[in-house]
Design a protein around this motif. Structure first.
Motif, PDB file in Angstrom:
ATOM      1  N   ALA A   1     -25.987  41.797   3.679  1.00  0.00           N
ATOM      2  CA  ALA A   1     -25.551  41.066   5.016  1.00  0.00           C
ATOM      3  C   ALA A   1     -24.069  41.057   5.023  1.00  0.00           C
ATOM      4  O   ALA A   1     -23.559  40.632   6.006  1.00  0.00           O
ATOM      5  N   GLU A   2     -23.445  41.395   3.999  1.00  0.00           N
ATOM      6  CA  GLU A   2     -21.849  41.452   4.221  1.00  0.00           C
ATOM      7  C   GLU A   2     -21.169  42.408   4.757  1.00  0.00           C
ATOM      8  O   GLU A   2     -19.944  42.787   4.937  1.00  0.00           O
TER       9      GLU A   2
ATOM     10  N   ILE B   1     -13.863  41.710   9.201  1.00  0.00           N
ATOM     11  CA  ILE B   1     -13.176  42.269  10.291  1.00  0.00           C
ATOM     12  C   ILE B   1     -13.085  43.683   9.817  1.00  0.00           C
ATOM     13  O   ILE B   1     -12.931  44.596  10.676  1.00  0.00           O
ATOM     14  N   VAL B   2     -12.702  43.958   8.341  1.00  0.00           N
ATOM     15  CA  VAL B   2     -12.336  45.285   7.948  1.00  0.00           C
ATOM     16  C   VAL B   2     -13.720  46.030   8.056  1.00  0.00           C
ATOM     17  O   VAL B   2     -13.576  47.250   8.342  1.00  0.00           O
ATOM     18  N   ASP B   3     -14.939  45.686   7.969  1.00  0.00           N
ATOM     19  CA  ASP B   3     -16.275  46.378   8.432  1.00  0.00           C
ATOM     20  C   ASP B   3     -16.127  46.469   9.798  1.00  0.00           C
ATOM     21  O   ASP B   3     -16.718  47.913  10.150  1.00  0.00           O
TER      22      ASP B   3
ATOM     23  N   LYS C   1      -7.502  37.601  18.178  1.00  0.00           N
ATOM     24  CA  LYS C   1      -7.580  37.107  16.862  1.00  0.00           C
ATOM     25  C   LYS C   1      -7.934  35.602  16.803  1.00  0.00           C
ATOM     26  O   LYS C   1      -8.179  34.934  15.809  1.00  0.00           O
ATOM     27  N   VAL C   2      -8.411  35.168  17.932  1.00  0.00           N
ATOM     28  CA  VAL C   2      -8.472  33.435  18.058  1.00  0.00           C
ATOM     29  C   VAL C   2      -9.885  33.205  17.328  1.00  0.00           C
ATOM     30  O   VAL C   2     -10.021  31.911  17.164  1.00  0.00           O
ATOM     31  N   ASP C   3     -10.730  34.047  17.110  1.00  0.00           N
ATOM     32  CA  ASP C   3     -12.167  33.785  16.704  1.00  0.00           C
ATOM     33  C   ASP C   3     -12.311  34.035  15.208  1.00  0.00           C
ATOM     34  O   ASP C   3     -13.289  33.904  14.826  1.00  0.00           O
ATOM     35  N   PHE C   4     -11.308  34.604  14.638  1.00  0.00           N
ATOM     36  CA  PHE C   4     -11.315  34.666  13.230  1.00  0.00           C
ATOM     37  C   PHE C   4     -11.576  33.506  12.346  1.00  0.00           C
ATOM     38  O   PHE C   4     -11.104  32.583  12.921  1.00  0.00           O
ATOM     39  N   GLN C   5     -12.313  33.685  11.292  1.00  0.00           N
ATOM     40  CA  GLN C   5     -12.678  32.572  10.420  1.00  0.00           C
ATOM     41  C   GLN C   5     -12.512  32.893   8.836  1.00  0.00           C
ATOM     42  O   GLN C   5     -12.942  34.265   8.669  1.00  0.00           O
ATOM     43  N   ASN C   6     -12.516  32.057   7.934  1.00  0.00           N
ATOM     44  CA  ASN C   6     -12.543  32.196   6.566  1.00  0.00           C
ATOM     45  C   ASN C   6     -13.939  32.320   5.949  1.00  0.00           C
ATOM     46  O   ASN C   6     -14.130  32.815   5.274  1.00  0.00           O
ATOM     47  N   SER C   7     -14.866  31.490   6.564  1.00  0.00           N
ATOM     48  CA  SER C   7     -16.021  31.267   6.225  1.00  0.00           C
ATOM     49  C   SER C   7     -17.105  32.380   6.413  1.00  0.00           C
ATOM     50  O   SER C   7     -17.111  32.962   7.773  1.00  0.00           O
ATOM     51  N   PRO C   8     -17.714  32.901   5.770  1.00  0.00           N
ATOM     52  CA  PRO C   8     -18.627  34.047   5.979  1.00  0.00           C
ATOM     53  C   PRO C   8     -20.062  33.499   6.364  1.00  0.00           C
ATOM     54  O   PRO C   8     -20.982  34.197   6.604  1.00  0.00           O
ATOM     55  N   PHE C   9     -20.007  32.137   6.830  1.00  0.00           N
ATOM     56  CA  PHE C   9     -21.392  31.457   7.426  1.00  0.00           C
ATOM     57  C   PHE C   9     -21.135  31.480   8.958  1.00  0.00           C
ATOM     58  O   PHE C   9     -19.986  31.391   9.443  1.00  0.00           O
ATOM     59  N   PRO C  10     -22.174  31.158   9.759  1.00  0.00           N
ATOM     60  CA  PRO C  10     -22.010  31.043  11.079  1.00  0.00           C
ATOM     61  C   PRO C  10     -21.071  29.861  11.617  1.00  0.00           C
ATOM     62  O   PRO C  10     -21.095  28.773  10.628  1.00  0.00           O
TER      63      PRO C  10
ATOM     64  N   GLY D   1      -9.474  40.643   5.955  1.00  0.00           N
ATOM     65  CA  GLY D   1     -10.325  39.903   4.998  1.00  0.00           C
ATOM     66  C   GLY D   1     -11.225  38.806   5.684  1.00  0.00           C
ATOM     67  O   GLY D   1     -12.010  38.212   4.825  1.00  0.00           O
ATOM     68  N   LEU D   2     -10.806  38.447   6.685  1.00  0.00           N
ATOM     69  CA  LEU D   2     -11.441  37.381   7.547  1.00  0.00           C
ATOM     70  C   LEU D   2     -12.796  37.810   8.061  1.00  0.00           C
ATOM     71  O   LEU D   2     -13.222  38.983   8.123  1.00  0.00           O
ATOM     72  N   TYR D   3     -13.363  36.763   8.640  1.00  0.00           N
ATOM     73  CA  TYR D   3     -14.979  37.012   9.338  1.00  0.00           C
ATOM     74  C   TYR D   3     -14.811  36.795  10.678  1.00  0.00           C
ATOM     75  O   TYR D   3     -14.137  36.047  11.302  1.00  0.00           O
ATOM     76  N   LEU D   4     -15.888  37.035  11.370  1.00  0.00           N
ATOM     77  CA  LEU D   4     -16.074  36.919  12.704  1.00  0.00           C
ATOM     78  C   LEU D   4     -17.367  36.888  13.046  1.00  0.00           C
ATOM     79  O   LEU D   4     -18.224  37.559  12.690  1.00  0.00           O
TER      80      LEU D   4
END
Length: 743
Positions: free
Chosen positions: A30-31, A563-565, A607-616, A652-655
């Motif tokens: 899932a990552e 983000i990197v993926d 970039k305003v929607d980037f988040q630290n959490s890997p959850f929805p 390293g952040l999530y979207l």
């Protein structure tokens, strides 16, 4: 008809119920991005050769779109309709003014050129020839320089590219403002420079460029034809028959209105120019073939030679298409790859050859005495130097004589077959209407001369056969029937010839179709524009949807992606659409929607929607974007992955992709006939279709009655693409997606 359950699931929830599992590649979790085997889905390779890609005609019903739909008032629909009509008016005025400017410039440049040439050859033939050649070279050089250094997309007629655009394929640069400027000034140079081409095709492209600024490309195409021929009805039918793939009655009204506005603007300008305020212009810049006082009737004995004209037109038109295909292909393969200087040299060389032929050939023809003309006809023989019209005195010994070959060549709208074949494909704006008219009228008149000598008792006019010859060549080359028929009737002002024009057009098209495709279809294939015909090929009826996508490797993205993926996926392939998958309650991968490459690039750049959490994420993110943020300007390349610059921390952040994906893309079962998929794809103007295993559960059935929605008691229009309550829909949405992600 809906099922008994009145609680309608949302888009992603519906997808979870309807779509079955997608197998996951070994080692994919899932990552990271999920490579999916080709059989269950299709993301499509829609980047084609030549810098073209598919258009997004489908409405992306993401959260931002649904919010805007819910917030629109009851006055939005009439406001939107009025705005479209205003844009149609502006397109008509703008295209009409552009056509007047082009014609005025071409006729004045040509008039100055001819006046200087005829004045000088009275004293020295060679000096006059030198001035004529230099004048043409200067104009052609300006045209090819503008195209090669400023607006490359302005080369050619532009009709194949516009036809591809309205078919769902965007060629980069064809509708940019710089292309509009290059098309206008390039057409002035190429036509004024005496090349064997016309300005009518480029006027269609010019109208489309003007209309694209206001989002009404189809109206611009019709306006261009109406401006070129003063044929508003022909312009409407040209847009319907030749360039558009989808047509609606509302569009018909706006296109007709735009063409009518163009006709009014052009006629007003011509009336103003008759007072002599436009220099050499007059009315010569527009095609007017008035034979309203010509042949009144025809006999059945003439049908055979008229049918022969149709056959000749089909043969010569098909040969013209094939020759231009071979020469253009050779030119692109061996010549134009050598750079801009070669393109400029080629155009100047053709200009030199054309000028030499047009200047030398009239010397091989003896001058003829001027015919007796009525005093009030407004026609002079010989015509004054530098003016447009017939009866050119070119090196004639007497003042009351004219040279018929000079009459042909020393006009701004003519040339002949071989020059037109060689010139078409050079790096200048070029149309083929006028060369086609001149080529066809030549052999048509020859047939007419034969008929006059053979049927001595019939009241036969050679001009009628010249008109039929022009129609037959255009029909044999461009393969237009209805629109071309109406255009010819409008410019000739003779409705009695309608059955004859219909006859030669039908015959010439049938003969031409036996050998090859039409001119614009051939040029579209040469330019790498993948047009979808109105009918699927017969072999598609024996193929399934799974057969068409079995060789594709589809890359999917998880709902919450690193983000990197995302960057890695965008850099490693050229897909423009990616299925988005999420984990179900049992840990299986389920497709929840489709995310476009262009939307991902917008999100990565903002970039305003980037988040630290890997959850929805929560629903608070929905107000950060409008639908306009994701709109790509027409004919532009849009954003590129090379435009994205991120730091190591941001990588390293999530979207969370759920708010921005299309939760309800079109899907077909894998065993559906490919012909049926083709019809669905073309008629709806789609860019992607998901191919999935046959769904195992039916949640409802919709009939025609369910689509006939009425206005409710609050006088708020219920639309198929809107929701009654955005907040309730979102809350239900987060309950569905969060439950699956947390399991």
């Amino acid at each position: 008809m809906l099922s008994g359950d009145h609680d309608l699931p949302d888009g992603i929830g519906m997808a979870r119920l309807a779509w079955t599992r997608l197998p996951t590649a070994d080692g994919a979790g899932a990552e990271g991005p999920v490579p999916v085997p080709a059989s269950p889905s299709s993301a499509g390779y829609e980047l084609f050769a030549g810098g073209v890609e598919s258009l997004d005609y489908e409405v992306i019903e993401n959260y931002a779109y649904r919010e805007e739909q819910a917030q629109r008032s009851k006055f939005w629909v009439p406001y939107y309709v009025m705005l479209k009509w205003l844009f149609s008016l502006l397109i008509g005025v703008g295209t009409g003014l552009a056509a007047i400017f082009i014609n005025l410039a071409v006729e004045n440049f040509s008039g100055w050129k001819y006046a200087a040439t005829f004045a000088i050859i009275q004293h020295s033939y060679f000096v006059g020839f030198f001035v004529y050649v230099v004048f043409n070279l200067a104009l052609v050089f300006s045209s090819v320089y503008i195209v090669t250094h400023f607006a490359p997309a302005a080369a050619g007629s532009g009709i194949p590219e516009i036809k591809g655009y309205l078919n769902g394929v965007d060629t980069h640069g064809i509708l940019l403002f710089r292309t509009l400027v290059g098309k206008i000034f390039g057409s002035i140079g190429s036509v004024g420079g005496g090349l064997a081409l016309g300005k009518e095709g480029p006027l269609v492209h010019t109208g489309a460029c003007i209309a694209s600024l206001l989002g009404q490309v189809t109206c611009g195409c019709a306006a261009g034809v109406a401006a070129a021929f003063r044929a508003p009805v022909g312009g409407v039918l040209f847009a319907l028959e030749e360039v558009t793939s989808w047509w609606r009655s509302h569009l018909m009204w706006r296109v007709f209105f735009t063409s009518a506005v163009v006709a009014v603007v052009v006629r007003s300008a011509m009336n103003w120019c008759k007072s002599g305020k436009c220099g050499h212009f007059g009315s010569g810049g527009f095609i007017i073939w008035d034979i309203s006082g010509g042949q009144e009737d025809y006999s059945y004995q003439e049908l055979l030679p008229m049918a022969i004209i149709g056959v000749i037109g089909g043969l010569l038109g098909a040969l013209f298409n094939q020759l231009t295909l071979y020469i253009t292909k050779w030119r692109r393969t061996y010549l134009h790859k050598k750079g801009k200087r070669v393109k400029i040299f080629e155009a100047c060389l053709i200009s030199l050859i054309t000028s030499t032929i047009s200047f030398v050939l009239p010397l091989m023809r003896k001058c003829s005495p001027c015919p007796q003309l009525e005093t009030n006809s407004g026609i002079e023989c010989p015509r004054p130097p530098g003016t447009d019209g017939n009866f050119v005195n070119f090196y004639c010994s007497k003042d009351n004589e004219y040279n018929d070959l000079a009459t042909i060549f020393f006009n701004s709208q003519v040339m002949f077959y071989s020059l037109a074949v060689v010139t078409f494909g050079t790096a200048v704006p070029a149309g083929q209407f006028v060369p086609g008219i001149m080529i066809g009228s030549t052999y048509g008149r020859l047939v007419g001369m034969f008929v006059v000598k053979f049927y001595k008792k019939l009241n036969v006019e050679e001009g009628t056969y010249a008109l039929l010859g022009a129609a037959s060549f255009l029909g044999g080359s461009m393969r237009m029937t209805v629109s071309l028929c109406v255009i010819m009737v409008e410019i000739t002002n003779n409705l009695k010839l309608l059955p004859l024009i219909m006859l030669v057009l039908l015959i010439s098209k049938a003969v031409g179709d036996f050998f090859n495709e039409g001119l614009y279809e051939v040029q579209a294939q040469l330019r790498g524009i993948p047009l979808l015909d109105s009918r699927p090929k017969q072999v598609m009826r024996n193929m399934s949807a799974k057969d068409a996508c079995k060789n594709q490797k589809v890359v999917s993205l998880p709902r919450v992606s690193r983000i990197v993926d995302i960057i890695s996926v965008l850099r490693s392939n050229k897909h423009n659409g990616f299925p988005v998958v999420d984990r179900g309650q049992n840990g299986e991968s389920l497709v929840i929607g489709l995310i476009l490459r262009s939307h991902l690039l917008v999100l990565l750049q903002s970039k305003v929607d980037f988040q630290n959490s890997p959850f929805p994420c929560g629903p608070g993110i929905l107000n950060r974007h409008n639908t306009s943020d994701f709109v790509k300007p027409p004919s532009s390349k849009g954003k590129s992955i090379d435009d994205i610059h991120l730091t190591e921390d941001e990588l390293g952040l999530y979207l969370d992709l759920a708010p921005f994906l299309n939760p309800s893309p079109y899907i077909v079962p894998e065993d559906m006939s490919l012909a049926k998929v083709y019809n669905l794809f073309r008629q709806l103007g789609l860019r992607h279709i998901f191919v999935v295993p046959r769904p195992s559960r039916v949640v409802g059935l919709i009939t025609r009655q369910d689509l006939l929605l009425e206005e409710n008691g609050n006088n708020v229009t219920t639309e198929l693409q809107s929701t009654s309550g955005s907040a309730e829909w979102q809350n239900a949405q987060w309950q569905h997606t969060s439950g699956a992600s947390s399991s």
